[in-house]
Scaffold this motif. Structure first.
Motif, PDB file in Angstrom:
ATOM      1  N   PHE A   9       4.480   5.103  14.444  1.00 40.15           N
ATOM      2  CA  PHE A   9       4.314   4.440  13.148  1.00 40.15           C
ATOM      3  C   PHE A   9       4.031   2.963  13.313  1.00 40.15           C
ATOM      4  O   PHE A   9       4.305   2.363  14.353  1.00 40.15           O
ATOM      5  N   TYR A  10       3.455   2.395  12.254  1.00 38.41           N
ATOM      6  CA  TYR A  10       3.373   0.943  12.132  1.00 38.41           C
ATOM      7  C   TYR A  10       4.119   0.566  10.867  1.00 38.41           C
ATOM      8  O   TYR A  10       3.989   1.269   9.851  1.00 38.41           O
ATOM      9  N   SER A  11       4.893  -0.494  10.914  1.00 39.99           N
ATOM     10  CA  SER A  11       5.605  -0.943   9.712  1.00 39.99           C
ATOM     11  C   SER A  11       5.751  -2.448   9.761  1.00 39.99           C
ATOM     12  O   SER A  11       6.420  -2.984  10.635  1.00 39.99           O
ATOM     13  N   MET A  12       5.109  -3.125   8.820  1.00 40.05           N
ATOM     14  CA  MET A  12       5.217  -4.584   8.797  1.00 40.05           C
ATOM     15  C   MET A  12       6.478  -5.029   8.059  1.00 40.05           C
ATOM     16  O   MET A  12       7.133  -5.987   8.458  1.00 40.05           O
ATOM     17  N   TYR A  13       6.834  -4.316   6.976  1.00 40.78           N
ATOM     18  CA  TYR A  13       7.953  -4.753   6.135  1.00 40.78           C
ATOM     19  C   TYR A  13       9.111  -3.750   6.098  1.00 40.78           C
ATOM     20  O   TYR A  13      10.047  -3.919   5.319  1.00 40.78           O
ATOM     21  N   GLY A  14       9.019  -2.676   6.885  1.00 41.54           N
ATOM     22  CA  GLY A  14      10.167  -1.775   7.028  1.00 41.54           C
ATOM     23  C   GLY A  14      10.141  -0.510   6.190  1.00 41.54           C
ATOM     24  O   GLY A  14      11.007   0.347   6.349  1.00 41.54           O
ATOM     25  N   ILE A  16       7.752   2.005   5.974  1.00 42.30           N
ATOM     26  CA  ILE A  16       7.382   3.156   6.813  1.00 42.30           C
ATOM     27  C   ILE A  16       8.470   3.417   7.853  1.00 42.30           C
ATOM     28  O   ILE A  16       8.765   4.564   8.180  1.00 42.30           O
ATOM     29  N   GLU A  17       9.075   2.360   8.334  1.00 47.59           N
ATOM     30  CA  GLU A  17      10.142   2.531   9.336  1.00 47.59           C
ATOM     31  C   GLU A  17      11.304   3.342   8.751  1.00 47.59           C
ATOM     32  O   GLU A  17      11.859   4.227   9.416  1.00 47.59           O
ATOM     33  N   GLN A  18      11.659   3.078   7.505  1.00 43.46           N
ATOM     34  CA  GLN A  18      12.736   3.863   6.868  1.00 43.46           C
ATOM     35  C   GLN A  18      12.332   5.325   6.725  1.00 43.46           C
ATOM     36  O   GLN A  18      13.140   6.225   6.958  1.00 43.46           O
ATOM     37  N   THR A  81      -0.774   1.600   4.008  1.00 46.07           N
ATOM     38  CA  THR A  81      -2.148   1.468   3.495  1.00 46.07           C
ATOM     39  C   THR A  81      -2.603   0.009   3.416  1.00 46.07           C
ATOM     40  O   THR A  81      -1.835  -0.865   3.029  1.00 46.07           O
ATOM     41  N   ARG A  82      -3.850  -0.198   3.791  1.00 45.18           N
ATOM     42  CA  ARG A  82      -4.544  -1.464   3.528  1.00 45.18           C
ATOM     43  C   ARG A  82      -5.850  -1.105   2.837  1.00 45.18           C
ATOM     44  O   ARG A  82      -6.694  -0.425   3.426  1.00 45.18           O
ATOM     45  N   TYR A  83      -5.997  -1.554   1.628  1.00 43.26           N
ATOM     46  CA  TYR A  83      -7.233  -1.300   0.866  1.00 43.26           C
ATOM     47  C   TYR A  83      -7.574   0.195   0.827  1.00 43.26           C
ATOM     48  O   TYR A  83      -8.708   0.598   1.035  1.00 43.26           O
ATOM     49  N   VAL A 115       3.008   8.045   4.469  1.00 48.06           N
ATOM     50  CA  VAL A 115       2.299   6.822   4.094  1.00 48.06           C
ATOM     51  C   VAL A 115       3.153   5.908   3.226  1.00 48.06           C
ATOM     52  O   VAL A 115       4.182   6.313   2.681  1.00 48.06           O
ATOM     53  N   SER A 116       2.676   4.675   3.059  1.00 47.92           N
ATOM     54  CA  SER A 116       3.311   3.729   2.149  1.00 47.92           C
ATOM     55  C   SER A 116       2.231   2.854   1.546  1.00 47.92           C
ATOM     56  O   SER A 116       1.321   2.399   2.252  1.00 47.92           O
ATOM     57  N   THR A 117       2.323   2.633   0.240  1.00 39.91           N
ATOM     58  CA  THR A 117       1.430   1.707  -0.451  1.00 39.91           C
ATOM     59  C   THR A 117       2.283   0.779  -1.302  1.00 39.91           C
ATOM     60  O   THR A 117       3.461   1.063  -1.556  1.00 39.91           O
ATOM     61  N   ALA A 118       1.659  -0.287  -1.788  1.00 36.99           N
ATOM     62  CA  ALA A 118       2.391  -1.150  -2.725  1.00 36.99           C
ATOM     63  C   ALA A 118       2.557  -0.442  -4.055  1.00 36.99           C
ATOM     64  O   ALA A 118       3.627  -0.478  -4.660  1.00 36.99           O
ATOM     65  N   THR A 119       1.482   0.225  -4.500  1.00 38.78           N
ATOM     66  CA  THR A 119       1.462   0.705  -5.891  1.00 38.78           C
ATOM     67  C   THR A 119       1.062   2.171  -6.001  1.00 38.78           C
ATOM     68  O   THR A 119       0.461   2.739  -5.092  1.00 38.78           O
ATOM     69  N   GLN A 120       1.354   2.725  -7.168  1.00 40.38           N
ATOM     70  CA  GLN A 120       0.832   4.044  -7.508  1.00 40.38           C
ATOM     71  C   GLN A 120      -0.681   3.888  -7.680  1.00 40.38           C
ATOM     72  O   GLN A 120      -1.136   2.924  -8.279  1.00 40.38           O
ATOM     73  N   GLY A 121      -1.435   4.823  -7.162  1.00 42.77           N
ATOM     74  CA  GLY A 121      -2.892   4.694  -7.234  1.00 42.77           C
ATOM     75  C   GLY A 121      -3.432   3.715  -6.202  1.00 42.77           C
ATOM     76  O   GLY A 121      -4.617   3.404  -6.186  1.00 42.77           O
ATOM     77  N   GLY A 122      -2.556   3.209  -5.334  1.00 42.93           N
ATOM     78  CA  GLY A 122      -2.965   2.222  -4.335  1.00 42.93           C
ATOM     79  C   GLY A 122      -3.557   2.840  -3.084  1.00 42.93           C
ATOM     80  O   GLY A 122      -3.985   2.115  -2.182  1.00 42.93           O
ATOM     81  N   GLY A 123      -3.568   4.179  -2.997  1.00 38.33           N
ATOM     82  CA  GLY A 123      -4.276   4.778  -1.871  1.00 38.33           C
ATOM     83  C   GLY A 123      -3.476   5.729  -1.001  1.00 38.33           C
ATOM     84  O   GLY A 123      -3.853   5.971   0.149  1.00 38.33           O
ATOM     85  N   PHE A 171       6.537   3.664  -2.292  1.00 42.96           N
ATOM     86  CA  PHE A 171       5.857   2.510  -2.884  1.00 42.96           C
ATOM     87  C   PHE A 171       6.683   1.260  -2.592  1.00 42.96           C
ATOM     88  O   PHE A 171       7.896   1.248  -2.842  1.00 42.96           O
ATOM     89  N   ALA A 172       6.017   0.231  -2.076  1.00 35.83           N
ATOM     90  CA  ALA A 172       6.731  -0.990  -1.691  1.00 35.83           C
ATOM     91  C   ALA A 172       6.734  -2.046  -2.800  1.00 35.83           C
ATOM     92  O   ALA A 172       7.486  -3.011  -2.723  1.00 35.83           O
ATOM     93  N   SER A 173       5.871  -1.867  -3.819  1.00 34.88           N
ATOM     94  CA  SER A 173       5.609  -2.874  -4.866  1.00 34.88           C
ATOM     95  C   SER A 173       4.799  -4.032  -4.267  1.00 34.88           C
ATOM     96  O   SER A 173       4.792  -4.243  -3.046  1.00 34.88           O
TER      97      SER A 173
HETATM   98  C1  LIG Z   1      -3.923  -6.925   3.473  1.00 33.37           C
HETATM   99  C2  LIG Z   1      -3.142  -5.908   2.711  1.00 33.37           C
HETATM  100  C3  LIG Z   1      -3.813  -4.906   2.032  1.00 33.37           C
HETATM  101  C4  LIG Z   1      -3.095  -3.955   1.293  1.00 33.37           C
HETATM  102  N1  LIG Z   1      -3.783  -2.994   0.612  1.00 33.37           N
HETATM  103  C5  LIG Z   1      -3.094  -2.157  -0.202  1.00 33.37           C
HETATM  104  C6  LIG Z   1      -3.772  -1.188  -0.990  1.00 33.37           C
HETATM  105  O1  LIG Z   1      -4.981  -0.990  -0.909  1.00 33.37           O
HETATM  106  N2  LIG Z   1      -3.038  -0.434  -1.840  1.00 33.37           N
HETATM  107  C7  LIG Z   1      -1.684  -0.594  -1.976  1.00 33.37           C
HETATM  108  O2  LIG Z   1      -1.081   0.074  -2.804  1.00 33.37           O
HETATM  109  N3  LIG Z   1      -1.012  -1.447  -1.164  1.00 33.37           N
HETATM  110  C8  LIG Z   1      -1.678  -2.228  -0.305  1.00 33.37           C
HETATM  111  N4  LIG Z   1      -0.998  -3.100   0.492  1.00 33.37           N
HETATM  112  C9  LIG Z   1       0.482  -3.043   0.546  1.00 33.37           C
HETATM  113  C10 LIG Z   1       0.947  -2.282   1.783  1.00 33.37           C
HETATM  114  O3  LIG Z   1       0.497  -0.953   1.725  1.00 33.37           O
HETATM  115  C11 LIG Z   1       2.464  -2.351   1.887  1.00 33.37           C
HETATM  116  O4  LIG Z   1       2.782  -3.677   2.263  1.00 33.37           O
HETATM  117  C12 LIG Z   1       2.993  -1.373   2.897  1.00 33.37           C
HETATM  118  O5  LIG Z   1       2.813  -0.048   2.459  1.00 33.37           O
HETATM  119  C13 LIG Z   1       4.465  -1.576   3.156  1.00 33.37           C
HETATM  120  O6  LIG Z   1       4.818  -0.743   4.245  1.00 33.37           O
HETATM  121  P1  LIG Z   1       5.628  -1.373   5.476  1.00 33.37           P
HETATM  122  O7  LIG Z   1       6.833  -2.064   4.876  1.00 33.37           O
HETATM  123  O8  LIG Z   1       6.029  -0.213   6.315  1.00 33.37           O
HETATM  124  O9  LIG Z   1       4.729  -2.339   6.195  1.00 33.37           O
HETATM  125  C14 LIG Z   1      -1.692  -4.015   1.254  1.00 33.37           C
HETATM  126  C15 LIG Z   1      -1.016  -5.013   1.992  1.00 33.37           C
HETATM  127  C16 LIG Z   1      -1.727  -5.942   2.714  1.00 33.37           C
HETATM  128  C17 LIG Z   1      -0.983  -6.983   3.504  1.00 33.37           C
END
Ligand SMILES: Cc1cc2nc3c(=O)[nH]c(=O)nc-3n(C[C@H](O)[C@H](O)[C@H](O)COP(=O)(O)O)c2cc1C
Length: 205
Positions: A9-14, A16-18, A81-83, A115-123, A171-173
């Protein structure tokens, strides 16, 4: 012989790690063992600081080489997820697996994802779908989470919840403040259990 399982895994903010730890708990609850690895970081410390990334827990080793994964029968991949697609650190890892692509080092191994995204519909689903192409090129046998073992949780919309039939999720918000919920962690645990049992059944019965 019991199957050998790894979680990469990769986890920048924890977040995915959880989920990774919950997946590991599910594997252990099914009687299995599992090794956790981090995908190597590609960003310099200075950039990570600017991105407010906390220090990584060094008790989980960073994968030294893709070759290390060749010893496993099944691998779960935890991908933020990124973008709407894979975080670059994960793509960098995949780009370093040309040797396994050529020689079939991962061919016929079982793979799942979360997976993990910030938002719903975020990918969440687009990130999972993007992974299918890489799995296909390597000849991984994808094991979806499906609904069978998690129907009450995936079928219930009474609260915001990450994850889908493709795999567990959270979802991380936008500011990263939301943490995986009890339900999301339960789904991740169930996925780990289901993944282990599936690999054990098809390969080692
Ligand atoms: C450059 C960048 C792009 C991102 N793109 C998306 C995105 O397309 N959709 C979304 O919902 N979250 C996006 N995020 C939020 C990340 O998905 C979120 O920080 C991550 O899922 C948290 O997981 P982690 O704590 O394991 O790193 C993005 C974050 C960064 C820094």
């Amino acid at each position: 012989m019991a199957p050998k399982i790894a979680i990469l895994f990769y986890s920048m903010y924890g977040h995915i790690e959880q989920l990774a730890k919950a997946e590991a708990g599910g594997i252990k609850s099914a009687g299995g063992t599992v090794d956790l690895y981090r995908v190597p970081e590609t960003l310099p410390e200075e950039v990570l600081t600017k991105m407010h990334a906390p220090a990584k827990d060094s008790s989980i080793p960073t994968l030294d080489s893709p070759k290390t994964l060749e010893q496993y029968d099944g691998i779960l991949f935890g991908i933020p997820t990124r973008y709407g697609n894979h975080v670059a650190q994960f793509r960098q890892f995949w780009d370093s697996t040309g040797g396994q692509w050529q020689t079939g080092g991962f061919w016929g191994k079982y793979a799942g994802l979360f997976v993990s995204t910030a938002t719903q519909g975020g990918g969440q689903e687009s990130t999972a779908l993007a992974t299918m192409s890489t799995f296909a090129h390597h000849g991984f046998i994808y094991v979806p989470l499906g609904y069978k073992t998690v129907f009450p949780d995936l079928g219930d919309n009474s609260e915001v919840r990450g994850g889908s039939a493709w795999g567990a999720g959270t979802f991380a918000s936008g500011d990263g403040s939301r943490q995986p919920t009890e339900k999301e962690l339960r789904v991740a645990t169930a996925q780990g259990k289901m993944f282990y049992e599936t690999v054990a059944r098809v390969n080692f019965a």
